[in-house]
Design a protein around this motif. Sequence first.
Motif, short mmCIF file in Angstrom:
data_model
loop_
_atom_site.label_atom_id
_atom_site.label_comp_id
_atom_site.label_asym_id
_atom_site.label_seq_id
_atom_site.Cartn_x
_atom_site.Cartn_y
_atom_site.Cartn_z
N LEU A 71 0.84 -1.20 0.00
CA LEU A 71 0.00 0.00 0.00
C LEU A 71 0.88 1.25 0.00
N ARG A 72 2.01 1.18 0.71
CA ARG A 72 2.95 2.31 0.69
C ARG A 72 3.37 2.64 -0.75
N LEU A 73 3.51 1.58 -1.57
CA LEU A 73 3.95 1.80 -2.95
C LEU A 73 2.90 2.56 -3.77
N MET A 90 -6.70 5.70 -0.73
CA MET A 90 -6.00 4.69 0.09
C MET A 90 -6.97 3.98 1.05
N VAL A 91 -7.94 4.72 1.57
CA VAL A 91 -8.92 4.05 2.44
C VAL A 91 -9.73 3.06 1.62
N SER A 92 -10.09 3.45 0.41
CA SER A 92 -10.82 2.54 -0.47
C SER A 92 -9.95 1.30 -0.75
N ALA A 93 -8.63 1.56 -0.96
CA ALA A 93 -7.71 0.45 -1.26
C ALA A 93 -7.54 -0.50 -0.07
N THR A 130 -8.94 -3.81 -0.49
CA THR A 130 -8.25 -4.81 -1.31
C THR A 130 -7.23 -5.60 -0.48
N PHE A 131 -6.75 -4.99 0.61
CA PHE A 131 -5.76 -5.67 1.46
C PHE A 131 -6.41 -6.50 2.56
N TYR A 132 -7.64 -6.16 2.90
CA TYR A 132 -8.30 -6.87 4.01
C TYR A 132 -9.64 -7.47 3.59
N VAL A 139 -16.18 -6.45 11.61
CA VAL A 139 -16.42 -5.01 11.70
C VAL A 139 -15.46 -4.40 12.72
N GLU A 140 -15.29 -5.08 13.86
CA GLU A 140 -14.43 -4.55 14.93
C GLU A 140 -12.99 -4.37 14.42
N ILE A 141 -12.50 -5.38 13.72
CA ILE A 141 -11.11 -5.29 13.25
C ILE A 141 -10.97 -4.19 12.19
N SER A 142 -12.00 -4.03 11.35
CA SER A 142 -11.95 -2.94 10.36
C SER A 142 -11.95 -1.58 11.04
N ILE A 143 -12.72 -1.45 12.12
CA ILE A 143 -12.76 -0.18 12.85
C ILE A 143 -11.37 0.15 13.39
#
Length: 426
Positions: free
Chosen positions: A116-118, A136-139, A142-144, A156-160
């Motif tokens: 994501l840094r890239l 980046m928040v939208s992206a 794609t990572f999670y 939901v908790e982990i996303s928060i």
Amino acid sequence: MSKAELHIDGKIIELPVIEGSEGERAINIENLRAETGLITLDPGYANTGSCESSITFINGEEGILHHRGYSIESLADNCSFLEVSYLLVKGHLPNAAELEAFTDSILGHTMLHEDLRLFFRALPKDAHPMAACSAMVSALATFYPDSLDPRNEREVEISIHRLLAKLPTIAAYAYKHSVGQPFMYPDNSLSYVGNFLHLMFANPCEDFEVDPVVEKAIDLLLILHADHEQNCSASTVRLVGSSHANLFAAVSAGINALWGPRHGGANQEVIEMLGAIADEGLTGKQFVDRAKSRDDTSRLMGFGHRVYKNFDPRARIIKKATFDVLERLGVNSRLLEIAVELEELALKDEYFVERNLYPNVDFYSGVIYTAIGTPENMFTPNFAIGRLPGWIAQWLEMHEHRHKIGRPRQIYTGETNRKIQPIAER
Ligand code: ACO
């Protein structure tokens, strides 16, 4: 329960009147169309309640703002931003153990995935950090992919926690990219705000120490921006979330809504306005006259609010904090002098008085951000970091309540029953 009566087409329709815990009343029109075939028309939703909510109460006539029953003044005086975030998201203030666990979990998620840094490298240098934050928040989705189901409590908790942890890192990297400096890794030994300052202002060549005056000022600003019930960006988050889009997608949309100059983008516009007044050598009166003129599109940015028809209580707190911080840092600010002059003129001016236009949260925030070294294009990302727990709480509450997909209606005013002409005859 009291009822309102609607007299239409010779029929009387009874509509229930509901009352909130602070005495606010609303006519419930949920069954209006089914009973009458009519809809209501309310451009800008100035008279429309979209939900019942127990998160934030505003009395715009009296300038009152409460979160979960606590006044904004008492939260600003007694709590940290992470405590207020916990309050908004969970509904109660944390005890010491709850706050420690919450803080540890958030600080444990501050790093971004290396890939994501890239992403930042692909953005133009002059990209506005709000566009980068939203992308980046939208992206993150794609990572999670393991935490996208809005009906799964654990996911939901982990996303928060990921969102609260990573948005400051994302915002700081957007800034670092714009100035061509290396991205710093988070320092989880620092506070939430201390770490954000480290990510923004540290570099690998020098020691960096968090200034406690600046740290406290940013923490206060984040608290003051934490939620504001059904404003443009929160309503966007709810609307996007109502389709069961994941939390990252909904928050990314909220960031875009916040960016607009009539909403959170006003904080950057205010400082640009104050700077232009200083540079052009205008008097406050000349600018106020311009803002009133129908021939000029300028508005007095940082003034006026859809809900507050009185002082925005957040503006009072920020104004006081601005004076305190400038004094503690030993800074003289020409911009603050201009802001004070504009405020005094506008509050006495018939145009502003008649329309109940008072300073809003954005009027002084730019001056304090400038005094503590925040670059102008980072004012609105700072607002987004502050507003994030509010967006999350609004999204969560919508999912906890019975809700339908958000889908306003319209009155069609276009052409009717046109016949298609063959293309050669058009
Ligand atoms: N300067 C000059 N005139 C203003 C201002 C202003 N800042 N704000 C409102 N007015 C005038 C309008 O021209 C209009 O006048 P009219 O009745 O003669 O046509 C009247 O006041 C009502 O304004 P609306 O735009 O219809 O009010 P609304 O409630 O829809 O808008 C808003 C509120 C968007 C905040 C508006 O006051 C504004 O544009 N303010 C400046 C931008 C700003 O500071 N935004 C931040 C708001 S706080 C936040 O979102 C975090």
